[in-house]
Design a protein around this motif. Structure first.
Motif, PDB file in Angstrom:
ATOM      1  N   TYR A  70     -21.004  -5.605  54.756  1.00  0.00           N
ATOM      2  CA  TYR A  70     -20.076  -4.767  53.985  1.00  0.00           C
ATOM      3  C   TYR A  70     -18.677  -5.366  53.943  1.00  0.00           C
ATOM      4  O   TYR A  70     -17.918  -5.143  52.997  1.00  0.00           O
ATOM      5  N   GLU A 124     -26.907   2.286  43.803  1.00  0.00           N
ATOM      6  CA  GLU A 124     -26.153   1.140  43.296  1.00  0.00           C
ATOM      7  C   GLU A 124     -27.078   0.150  42.593  1.00  0.00           C
ATOM      8  O   GLU A 124     -26.757  -0.363  41.514  1.00  0.00           O
ATOM      9  N   TRP A 153     -27.355  -8.398  46.446  1.00  0.00           N
ATOM     10  CA  TRP A 153     -26.744  -8.040  47.725  1.00  0.00           C
ATOM     11  C   TRP A 153     -27.243  -6.677  48.209  1.00  0.00           C
ATOM     12  O   TRP A 153     -27.569  -6.498  49.374  1.00  0.00           O
ATOM     13  N   ASN A 154     -27.300  -5.725  47.303  1.00  0.00           N
ATOM     14  CA  ASN A 154     -27.754  -4.382  47.688  1.00  0.00           C
ATOM     15  C   ASN A 154     -29.236  -4.365  48.045  1.00  0.00           C
ATOM     16  O   ASN A 154     -29.656  -3.594  48.913  1.00  0.00           O
ATOM     17  N   ASN A 178     -26.782  -0.555  38.635  1.00  0.00           N
ATOM     18  CA  ASN A 178     -26.483  -1.922  38.210  1.00  0.00           C
ATOM     19  C   ASN A 178     -27.603  -2.501  37.353  1.00  0.00           C
ATOM     20  O   ASN A 178     -27.351  -3.211  36.377  1.00  0.00           O
ATOM     21  N   GLU A 200     -25.254 -10.254  41.200  1.00  0.00           N
ATOM     22  CA  GLU A 200     -24.979 -10.473  42.620  1.00  0.00           C
ATOM     23  C   GLU A 200     -25.007  -9.155  43.384  1.00  0.00           C
ATOM     24  O   GLU A 200     -25.509  -9.086  44.521  1.00  0.00           O
ATOM     25  N   SER A 201     -24.488  -8.102  42.774  1.00  0.00           N
ATOM     26  CA  SER A 201     -24.488  -6.789  43.428  1.00  0.00           C
ATOM     27  C   SER A 201     -25.910  -6.304  43.658  1.00  0.00           C
ATOM     28  O   SER A 201     -26.230  -5.749  44.716  1.00  0.00           O
ATOM     29  N   VAL A 202     -26.778  -6.486  42.658  1.00  0.00           N
ATOM     30  CA  VAL A 202     -28.187  -6.087  42.819  1.00  0.00           C
ATOM     31  C   VAL A 202     -28.825  -6.870  43.957  1.00  0.00           C
ATOM     32  O   VAL A 202     -29.503  -6.303  44.819  1.00  0.00           O
ATOM     33  N   GLN A 232     -21.476 -10.431  38.373  1.00  0.00           N
ATOM     34  CA  GLN A 232     -21.186  -9.512  39.476  1.00  0.00           C
ATOM     35  C   GLN A 232     -22.292  -8.483  39.647  1.00  0.00           C
ATOM     36  O   GLN A 232     -22.677  -8.148  40.762  1.00  0.00           O
ATOM     37  N   LEU A 233     -22.816  -8.008  38.524  1.00  0.00           N
ATOM     38  CA  LEU A 233     -23.911  -7.036  38.599  1.00  0.00           C
ATOM     39  C   LEU A 233     -25.158  -7.666  39.200  1.00  0.00           C
ATOM     40  O   LEU A 233     -25.844  -7.054  40.032  1.00  0.00           O
ATOM     41  N   ALA A 274     -27.261   2.436  48.503  1.00  0.00           N
ATOM     42  CA  ALA A 274     -27.710   1.115  48.038  1.00  0.00           C
ATOM     43  C   ALA A 274     -28.737   1.263  46.910  1.00  0.00           C
ATOM     44  O   ALA A 274     -28.695   0.536  45.919  1.00  0.00           O
TER      45      ALA A 274
END
Length: 914
Positions: free
Chosen positions: A745, A868, A623-624, A872, A619-621, A616-617, A865
């Motif tokens: 989002y 984040e 995505w952000n 992350n 993917e979050s990186v 998730q981290l 972003a």
């Protein structure tokens, strides 16, 4: 009494008394002195030595000193010591110290006595360091001298000099083997004054003590263990004590309760989640080996086997084999349930501390498993089987008029209590209405469960709690979630529809439940029997269903049921059936096995959650970063649009203004020249310049108000509409851009509302500026130019003569028609456009205000972003740098779990649930 003892006690003089005990020693020794003088070569030193003793005892220290100073034979060293003693008793301590230090002798006793006197002297003079030095030297040279070590110990303790006190106790214990000194050392340990010493400092003493007294050895070793337990030297202690114990022959017939308990407690601490594997793996094999050697406990054996499973070859084969033999013993006093609950609580505490959730549903499940007063009946079946009607009849309430959508546990209670349990928390529901509403609108129904408690006679009488599941509908996803609660059950009751009993899909579900929970008995409720046309058909269906079920589940029972029969009789029959399927034998062991299952699944899920969190981290990186790239692109585009619109709008406004300026510059000179028609030969040439100046300003004022301002107003209204069009285009672009961002989002995060109030402000300002302009007269004909000066002077001088008026008329007319009015026009433009130029200078700021809010929103989103991404990446770095911080505690929890499984499941011949 030896001669040295006489010297020490100053009783040498008694040698001269003998049979003269009734006579004062002074007289007896005096007679001896006179008698000795009669000899050819008298030896008076012994007599003087004795006389000095007598004087000393009578505190005539001066006389004693005089006598001892005249002793010259082999008694001289003792005489010098006695002189020092006299000075000491007289309080002349410096003299006494000098004399003691001056004594040079090879006699060990005399050396020791002098040292002890110096020791006392140094204490009296407050010279503590000297006292410590002299007593330690004395102990080294003559430790067996009476009271030397006892006096040293008392002094060290009085001074709180624990360093030297401990050193004395350790050295004397090792030297003498005296149990007393070991006990003194034990006392120091219990007082907490030894913890600053390295553990190996006590190793030799412990080894010596083992051969002296094993009970005291265990006591001292245990006290040292506890003293180091919360110190930085604890691991060093463990290494030392385990090395010592490994070299001893340990006999199981001898009890080592305290050391065994300490080994267990330490091992439990090592695997309770607070340590990393690399911190403890060096110590655990020896710790477990010695634990097993100290005790024939099944717990120790299970610990050895569980550690050896995950870390093979770390423990010797002989110890593993011994543990394997022990594990077959089931007679032990170990509180299995309590220990398992302690492990579970440790895992939950660790999970909360590491942001892995609070797991309220799992905690609730564990609470049900330890409720041995209730039998958990797991009621399930396919949708449409009539399961909800069956539940309603048992509860005595029409709780549900539609299929169950959540897991619900019905149990008896003195009053109504309804709670919804989710991983996030527990919510109390107010009553039936809220319960039914919650059931109706559930979407992710299996993410929580509902506990429904109320007075229910059937449940109370049968000590029953019913777990009602959502009906199966063919979805494997829902099926998996229902099966997560399967191990809460003591018995499974599968509800069948008599119109289509035990279909292939139902057999598939039953087979899966058997595979997942082979120890949980499955029985069947053949429901809707009232819908069968006649009794013969009903009997046939019951018979065939039982036959088909028996071919798969020989021990399963089938109960034919109709909810429309007389409720009293139906419930009575059901009660008998429930009584027949309740298996309460070994319920504690079975529940314990299930508890271990839930602990194992929890560890597995937490390990998977760690992987999920990392993914998730990542993917979050990603995505952000993608979002930030788009946001930065949007910000740059918006800035370009802002710059473009500012330039376009300002340019359009300036074009209107420049056009009107040119028009004024073209019109006003001609308007002023036409004022020549106002001049005639009858004019008063002494005042004509004033009249002309007033009229010219009047015509300028009228032109500006009546011609220019209306035209300017119209032009500015068009300009505002043009600007609105520009703004509308920008707003449309922003709306389109925000839709793409909001799609990323998945929510309305970006609101690109521009500030159209700017147009209202412009409209108000332009209306105000073009309504009317208060215009101060321009000096046109009143200037002090040479030509005007000559003309006005001529008018005043010659204007009174009629013959000169014609000339002045023509001169003035020619002047007005040919004058350069550029300076006056420039002044008119300057005054007229002053406020419009101020308005123009604010256009950049106003246009920026229009775009300010969207730009602020985008910049804020970009900042979020970036934060984040940074957070992350930092978390990922920590996770990847030290993955053991997460993995190791869970691995050690698994070691502890396997220990319990060895003791409770394998040891009792029970099947492990995975």
């Amino acid at each position: 009494m030896t001669i040295e003892e006489q010297f020490i006690g100053k009783t040498y003089y008694k040698m001269f008394i003998n049979e003269h005990e009734g006579i004062h020693p002074i007289h007896v020794i005096g007679d001896a002195y006179q008698e000795e003088l009669q000899k050819d070569i008298p030896d008076l030193s012994p007599i003087r030595f004795a006389q000095g003793e007598v004087y000393f005892h009578h505190k005539d220290y001066e006389a004693a000193i005089f006598k001892w100073e005249n002793v010259t034979n082999e008694l001289s060293p003792w005489a010098k010591k006695n002189i020092a003693d006299a000075y000491y008793e007289s309080g002349i301590l410096p003299n006494a110290e000098d004399l003691y230090l001056a004594i040079d002798t090879d006699n060990l006793t005399l050396q020791t006595e002098v040292a002890l006197k110096l020791f006392s002297l140094y204490i009296a003079r407050g010279k503590v360091d000297s006292a410590v030095k002299i007593i330690k030297k004395t102990i080294v040279s003559n430790p067996d001298y009476p009271n030397v070590t006892e006096r040293a110990r008392a002094f060290f303790e009085e001074q709180n000099d624990w360093e030297n006190a401990i050193e004395l106790a350790v050295n004397e214990a090792k030297r003498t083997g005296s149990l007393n000194w070991f006990q003194i050392l034990h006392l120091y340990v219990d007082q907490g004054v030894t913890k600053n010493h390295a553990p190996n400092y006590f190793s030799q003493a412990l080894i010596e003590l083992f051969s002296v007294d094993q009970l005291e050895f265990e006591g001292l070793a245990s006290s040292l263990w506890r003293s180091y337990e919360y110190e930085g030297s604890f691991f060093a202690w463990l290494k030392e004590i385990n090395y010592i114990l490994l070299n001893f022959e340990m006999n199981h017939e001898e009890a080592w309760p305290e050391l065994s308990r300490l080994h267990k407690e330490t091992y439990d601490q090592f695997i309770d989640g607070r340590y990393l594997i690399k911190q403890v793996e060096e110590f655990i094999p020896d710790l477990l080996t010695n634990w097993l050697r100290l005790s024939d406990s099944v717990v120790a054996g299970a610990a050895v086997l569980s550690w050896n499973e995950l870390f093979p070859v770390s423990i010797s084969v002989a110890i593993v084999e011994e543990a394997d033999k022990l594990i077959a013993q089931t007679e032990h006093s170990f509180d299995e349930l309590e220990e398992c609950l302690t492990l579970f609580e440790a895992i939950m505490k660790w999970a909360v501390a590491h942001d892995m959730g609070e797991h309220n549903r799992l905690i609730w499940i564990v609470d049900q498993l330890i409720d041995f007063d209730s039998h958990h009946l797991f009621v399930t079946g396919y949708s449409g089987s009539g399961k909800s009607s069956f539940i309603n009849m048992i509860i005595g309430e029409e709780l549900q008029d539609s299929p169950t959508t959540s897991m619900v546990m019905f149990s008896d209670s003195e009053e109504l209590q309804i709670s919804e349990i989710s991983d996030q928390g527990i919510t109390d529901l107010s009553g039936f209405a809220e319960f039914q509403a919650r059931m109706d609108r559930r979407r992710n129904a299996l993410e929580s469960m509902i506990e429904f408690r109320q007075p229910t006679p059937f449940l109370y009488e049968n000590q029953l709690a019913i777990l009602d599941t959502p009906g199966f509908n063919g979805s494997h996803y829902d099926r998996k979630d229902i099966f997560n609660y399967l191990h809460v059950a003591d018995t499974i009751l599968f509800v069948l529809d008599a119109n289509d009993p035990f279909s292939d899909k139902e057999q598939e579900i039953v087979s899966q439940m058997q595979t997942l929970a082979p120890d949980i008995p499955i029985h069947f409720l053949l429901n809707k029997m009232d819908t069968i046309a006649n009794e013969q058909d009903a009997a046939y269906i019951v018979k065939e269903t039982k036959r088909e079920i028996a071919s798969i589940l020989p021990n399963a029972k089938v109960f034919a049921f109709s909810s429309k029969k007389n409720n009293g009789q139906s419930l009575a029959d059901l009660k008998g059936f429930v009584s027949s399927i309740k298996q309460m034998r070994n319920i504690e062991d079975k529940r314990l096995s299930k508890l271990l299952y839930f602990i194992r699944t929890t560890i597995t899920s937490l390990l998977q959650k760690r992987i999920d969190v990392e993914n998730q981290l990542i993917e979050s990186v990603r995505w952000n970063e993608d979002l930030l790239m788009r946001l930065n692109g949007a910000i740059n585009q918006l800035k370009d649009i802002e710059s473009e619109k500012t330039s376009s709008i300002t340019k359009a406004y300036r074009s209107i203004k420049d056009s009107l300026q040119k028009e004024i510059s073209d019109v006003i000179p001609n308007m002023l020249k036409e004022c020549s028609k106002l001049i005639s030969e009858k004019s008063d040439f002494s005042k004509i310049h004033i009249e002309l100046n007033d009229e010219m300003n009047k015509r300028i004022q009228d032109h500006l108000n009546n011609d220019v301002l209306p035209k300017y107003f119209t032009a500015l209204q068009g300009w505002i509409q043009q600007a609105k069009g520009e703004f509308d285009d920008s707003q449309a672009f922003l709306v389109e851009m925000s839709e793409g961002l909001n799609n990323m989002y998945g929510a309305e995060r970006i609101s690109p509302d521009c500030d159209y109030k700017v147009l209202d402000d412009w409209s108000r300002d332009t209306d105000r500026m073009t309504t009317s302009i208060p215009f101060d007269p321009v000096n046109i004909m009143m200037r002090r130019t040479p030509s005007q000066f000559l003309l006005k002077s001529a008018g005043r001088l010659l204007g009174a003569l009629s013959q000169n008026k014609t000339m002045l008329f023509h001169k003035y007319q020619a002047f007005v028609e040919n004058e350069d009015y550029s300076e006056a026009v420039s002044e008119v433009n300057k005054r007229f456009f002053q406020q419009f130029e101020l308005f123009e200078r604010a256009l950049d700021r106003d246009t920026t205000l229009f775009f300010r809010q969207p730009l602020k929103v985008l910049n804020q989103a970009a900042d979020e972003a970036r934060i984040e991404i940074s957070n992350n990446k930092e978390m990922l770095s920590k996770m990847n740098t030290n993955p053991e911080l997460f993995r190791d505690p869970l691995t050690l929890f698994e070691v502890r779990l396997r220990q319990f499984e060895w003791m409770t499941v394998a040891g009792k011949g029970m099947q492990t649930v995975y």
